[in-house]
Design a protein around this motif. Structure first.
Motif, PDB file in Angstrom:
ATOM      1  N   ILE A  32       0.611  -1.145   0.293  1.00 34.24           N
ATOM      2  CA  ILE A  32       0.452  -0.292   0.314  1.00 34.24           C
ATOM      3  C   ILE A  32       0.679   1.568  -0.008  1.00 34.24           C
ATOM      4  O   ILE A  32       1.767   1.344   0.642  1.00 34.24           O
ATOM      5  CB  ILE A  32      -0.782  -0.192   0.877  1.00 34.24           C
ATOM      6  N   PRO A  33       0.647   2.216  -1.056  1.00 38.23           N
ATOM      7  CA  PRO A  33       1.634   3.283  -1.127  1.00 38.23           C
ATOM      8  C   PRO A  33       1.334   4.012   0.185  1.00 38.23           C
ATOM      9  O   PRO A  33      -0.054   4.641   0.460  1.00 38.23           O
ATOM     10  CB  PRO A  33       1.219   4.289  -2.565  1.00 38.23           C
ATOM     11  N   LYS A  34       2.109   4.918   0.742  1.00 41.83           N
ATOM     12  CA  LYS A  34       2.070   6.179   1.360  1.00 41.83           C
ATOM     13  C   LYS A  34       1.310   7.511   1.264  1.00 41.83           C
ATOM     14  O   LYS A  34       2.540   8.077   0.739  1.00 41.83           O
ATOM     15  CB  LYS A  34       2.582   5.977   2.282  1.00 41.83           C
ATOM     16  N   TYR A  35       0.771   7.917   1.510  1.00 43.84           N
ATOM     17  CA  TYR A  35       0.391   9.313   0.794  1.00 43.84           C
ATOM     18  C   TYR A  35      -0.019  10.342   1.860  1.00 43.84           C
ATOM     19  O   TYR A  35       0.003  10.098   2.880  1.00 43.84           O
ATOM     20  CB  TYR A  35      -1.198   9.721   0.583  1.00 43.84           C
ATOM     21  N   THR A  36       0.574  11.007   1.237  1.00 43.89           N
ATOM     22  CA  THR A  36       0.720  12.668   2.008  1.00 43.89           C
ATOM     23  C   THR A  36      -0.525  13.020   3.383  1.00 43.89           C
ATOM     24  O   THR A  36      -1.285  13.002   2.295  1.00 43.89           O
ATOM     25  CB  THR A  36       1.344  13.562   1.812  1.00 43.89           C
ATOM     26  N   ILE A  37      -0.335  14.427   4.302  1.00 43.10           N
ATOM     27  CA  ILE A  37      -1.491  14.505   4.951  1.00 43.10           C
ATOM     28  C   ILE A  37      -1.961  15.421   3.803  1.00 43.10           C
ATOM     29  O   ILE A  37      -3.345  15.818   4.042  1.00 43.10           O
ATOM     30  CB  ILE A  37      -1.391  15.609   5.640  1.00 43.10           C
ATOM     31  N   GLU A  38      -1.071  16.205   3.136  1.00 42.40           N
ATOM     32  CA  GLU A  38      -1.259  17.004   2.337  1.00 42.40           C
ATOM     33  C   GLU A  38      -2.755  16.556   1.050  1.00 42.40           C
ATOM     34  O   GLU A  38      -3.854  17.473   0.348  1.00 42.40           O
ATOM     35  CB  GLU A  38      -0.155  17.881   1.432  1.00 42.40           C
ATOM     36  N   GLN A  39      -2.278  14.961   0.911  1.00 43.71           N
ATOM     37  CA  GLN A  39      -3.160  15.042  -0.711  1.00 43.71           C
ATOM     38  C   GLN A  39      -4.362  14.263   0.168  1.00 43.71           C
ATOM     39  O   GLN A  39      -5.610  14.237  -0.592  1.00 43.71           O
ATOM     40  CB  GLN A  39      -2.147  13.568  -1.145  1.00 43.71           C
ATOM     41  N   LEU A 362     -12.459  12.909  -4.218  1.00 44.36           N
ATOM     42  CA  LEU A 362     -11.547  12.350  -3.691  1.00 44.36           C
ATOM     43  C   LEU A 362     -10.001  12.972  -5.187  1.00 44.36           C
ATOM     44  O   LEU A 362     -10.744  12.231  -5.811  1.00 44.36           O
ATOM     45  CB  LEU A 362     -11.665  10.617  -4.259  1.00 44.36           C
ATOM     46  N   ASN A 363      -8.527  13.183  -4.298  1.00 45.35           N
ATOM     47  CA  ASN A 363      -8.006  13.977  -5.051  1.00 45.35           C
ATOM     48  C   ASN A 363      -7.675  12.509  -5.708  1.00 45.35           C
ATOM     49  O   ASN A 363      -7.809  11.647  -5.366  1.00 45.35           O
ATOM     50  CB  ASN A 363      -7.102  13.903  -4.016  1.00 45.35           C
ATOM     51  N   SER A 417     -19.447   9.562  16.198  1.00 49.00           N
ATOM     52  CA  SER A 417     -18.625   9.594  15.460  1.00 49.00           C
ATOM     53  C   SER A 417     -19.753   8.397  14.405  1.00 49.00           C
ATOM     54  O   SER A 417     -20.831   7.494  14.621  1.00 49.00           O
ATOM     55  CB  SER A 417     -18.053   8.734  15.912  1.00 49.00           C
ATOM     56  N   ARG A 418     -19.739   8.793  12.807  1.00 47.02           N
ATOM     57  CA  ARG A 418     -20.263   8.425  11.777  1.00 47.02           C
ATOM     58  C   ARG A 418     -20.037   7.957  10.809  1.00 47.02           C
ATOM     59  O   ARG A 418     -18.603   8.034  10.616  1.00 47.02           O
ATOM     60  CB  ARG A 418     -20.922   9.480  11.516  1.00 47.02           C
ATOM     61  N   VAL A 419     -20.016   6.738  10.247  1.00 47.20           N
ATOM     62  CA  VAL A 419     -19.461   6.403   8.842  1.00 47.20           C
ATOM     63  C   VAL A 419     -19.469   6.987   7.825  1.00 47.20           C
ATOM     64  O   VAL A 419     -20.316   8.060   7.912  1.00 47.20           O
ATOM     65  CB  VAL A 419     -19.967   5.152   8.483  1.00 47.20           C
ATOM     66  N   GLY A 420     -18.194   7.873   7.189  1.00 41.28           N
ATOM     67  CA  GLY A 420     -17.984   8.363   6.867  1.00 41.28           C
ATOM     68  C   GLY A 420     -16.287   8.984   6.104  1.00 41.28           C
ATOM     69  O   GLY A 420     -15.815   8.159   6.969  1.00 41.28           O
ATOM     70  N   TYR A 421     -16.045   9.403   5.071  1.00 37.87           N
ATOM     71  CA  TYR A 421     -15.010   9.606   5.225  1.00 37.87           C
ATOM     72  C   TYR A 421     -14.548  11.214   5.852  1.00 37.87           C
ATOM     73  O   TYR A 421     -14.637  12.054   6.886  1.00 37.87           O
ATOM     74  CB  TYR A 421     -14.979  10.977   3.776  1.00 37.87           C
ATOM     75  N   SER A 422     -13.146  10.816   6.122  1.00 35.16           N
ATOM     76  CA  SER A 422     -12.368  12.060   6.864  1.00 35.16           C
ATOM     77  C   SER A 422     -10.854  11.799   6.280  1.00 35.16           C
ATOM     78  O   SER A 422     -10.357  10.768   6.536  1.00 35.16           O
ATOM     79  CB  SER A 422     -12.349  11.214   8.582  1.00 35.16           C
ATOM     80  N   SER A 423     -10.602  12.793   5.799  1.00 37.39           N
ATOM     81  CA  SER A 423      -8.951  12.781   5.901  1.00 37.39           C
ATOM     82  C   SER A 423      -7.988  13.037   6.968  1.00 37.39           C
ATOM     83  O   SER A 423      -7.751  11.945   6.671  1.00 37.39           O
ATOM     84  CB  SER A 423      -8.849  14.337   5.099  1.00 37.39           C
TER      85      SER A 423
END
Length: 455
Positions: A32-39, A362-363, A417-423
């Motif tokens: 799995i590639p590691k993505y930056t927090i900015e991404q 999504l980015n 806390s709910r299911v959903g996207y969190s950066s």
């Protein structure tokens, strides 16, 4: 609401949960590639979604330009067209002016949160319809004949919001209700005879009133001897019934039909979870009911005439945050979030049964297959009370590759806390941490007994 986030390293119970949660024979991924927090934060945010008069486009707000501007999405091909080019203030879409391509939108000045309502003409010129310097204005819906809109404004008294009506022919406001007691205006009947007023007491208690604009009489709909919540859900078009949501006498919020003439109440929808909202489509062909089911919204749509439930395609891991049915009642816009992507816009056809995704927020630098879906889990507390939580497990976790875990605690009072996207959560999981978003006792969404269990 205050938002508090506490990350606590655990070694033991949660680590054991992480290491043993894989099924026998399941192999963890290692590449799995590691993505930056900015991404992870470089996503688009698209909200709204009102149908154009010919129902070929959706009007949305999109921050792709750096701040929010108005965009149109062509439903046939999902092409997005930027309408405004603001570089200073964010513009948020309200709706098309009925029968035209003119647009209402809202914006403040310099982030002062004093929102005004603006009219965007076809030639691109903009007019402030609520120009008083310190006036905060909130759109409150169209009239039955679509020749005017309602809005709330505090221009008369900064601490109170009055109810106004503005004709789309003259663009002149007329006050319908003068708010001198600090109530919240919840709704207005289609014949403009009654206004729903809400008096908030605590986060778990309010009072619910029906105010006659003709006689000026106030009638309490809530039970003065019982504490609970009342939420207006609109009047029927024949002005016979008021729909509202309440938890009085029940563990979860349910839907009630109130007869304006007789005062009779009838429970018309109830389930083992909280009803979040309900509304009828333009000609009341469909009734939409949203339920907060175990950390995400579950949508039910019924044909009012037959009572039959409309079956539409399921969106895996989907949390239906908002819907809007087109005036022709042929199309439905859905705003859906998932664990792996911020909210996206979909359109469903009642005729063809086709569900079409119109946006990708999504980015594009991030492969969604490298992200994880949320899982609802439960564990027993010290007194055997079952505690729900949202669990995010790294794709690299396995019995042979144990990972550290973080506990995520939401803010309050109440909250969930709910299911959903969190950066930030997806970033942590992508970098090898399991995250357990605990809905501790006192959280909303699991009934009144659980909500009050921390008192």
């Amino acid at each position: 609401m205050k938002h508090a986030i506490f990350a606590v390293f655990l070694f033991g119970t949660i680590s054991l949960l992480v290491s043993c949660s894989k099924q026998p024979g399941e192999i963890a991924k290692t590449d799995i590639p590691k993505y930056t927090i900015e991404q992870f934060y470089k996503n688009k945010s698209i909200s709204g979604g009102r149908f154009s008069p010919d129902e070929t486009r959706l009007l949305v707000s999109n921050n792709e330009s750096g701040i929010y501007n108005l965009y149109e999405i062509t439903i046939a091909d999902a092409i997005q067209n930027q309408i405004t080019g603001s570089t200073v203030e964010s513009f948020f879409a309200i709706d098309y002016v009925p029968g035209t391509d003119e647009i209402l939108y809202t914006a403040d000045k310099g982030g002062n949160e004093i929102d005004h309502i603006y009219l965007l003409a076809k030639d691109g010129s903009s007019t402030d319809l609520t120009p008083a310097p310190n006036e905060k204005a909130n759109f409150a819906g169209w009239s039955l004949d679509k020749k005017a809109f309602y809005y709330l404004s505090n221009k008369r008294e900064p601490k109170f919001f009055d109810l106004y009506k503005m004709s789309i022919n003259t663009w002149k406001p007329v006050m319908l209700y003068k708010n001198e007691a600090g109530y919240d205006v919840g709704d207005i009947s289609w014949d403009e005879k009654n206004v729903v007023l809400v008096q908030n007491i605590t986060t778990t208690e309010n009072r619910f009133y029906l105010f006659s604009l003709q006689t000026k009489e106030m009638k309490e709909i809530s039970d003065p001897d019982k504490q609970g919540i009342y939420l207006p859900s609109g009047f029927t078009k024949d002005n016979r019934y008021l729909l509202y949501i309440t938890d009085i006498g029940g563990e979860y919020k349910y839907l009630v039909q109130y007869d304006l003439m007789s005062g009779e109440r009838k429970k018309i929808f109830e389930t083992g979870w909280d009803v979040m909202y309900c509304y009828d489509s333009e000609n009341e062909k469909y009734r939409v009911i949203s339920v907060n089911e175990d950390g995400k919204n579950s949508l039910s749509i019924f044909e009012n005439k037959t009572g039959n439930k409309v079956v539409f395609p399921e969106i895996p891991d989907g949390d239906v945050l908002a819907v809007a049915i087109s005036p022709s009642e042929k199309l439905m816009r859905l705003t859906v979030g998932t664990s792996k992507a911020p909210s996206n816009q979909y359109v469903y056809s009642f005729e063809t049964k086709e569900l079409k995704k119109l946006t990708n927020t999504l980015n594009p630098d991030i492969n969604p297959d490298d992200l994880v879906s949320a899982e609802v889990v439960r564990f027993k507390s010290f007194d055997n009370l079952e505690i729900p939580a949202i669990f995010y497990k790294p794709l690299t976790a396995s019995p042979a590759n144990k990972v550290s875990a973080l506990v995520w605690v939401h803010g309050g009072p109440g909250g969930q806390s709910r299911v959903g996207y969190s950066s930030i959560i997806q970033y942590l999981v992508n970098h090898g941490y399991a995250v357990l978003a605990v809905n501790n006792r006192g959280s909303s969404g699991y009934g009144k007994e659980f909500r009050y269990a921390n008192h």
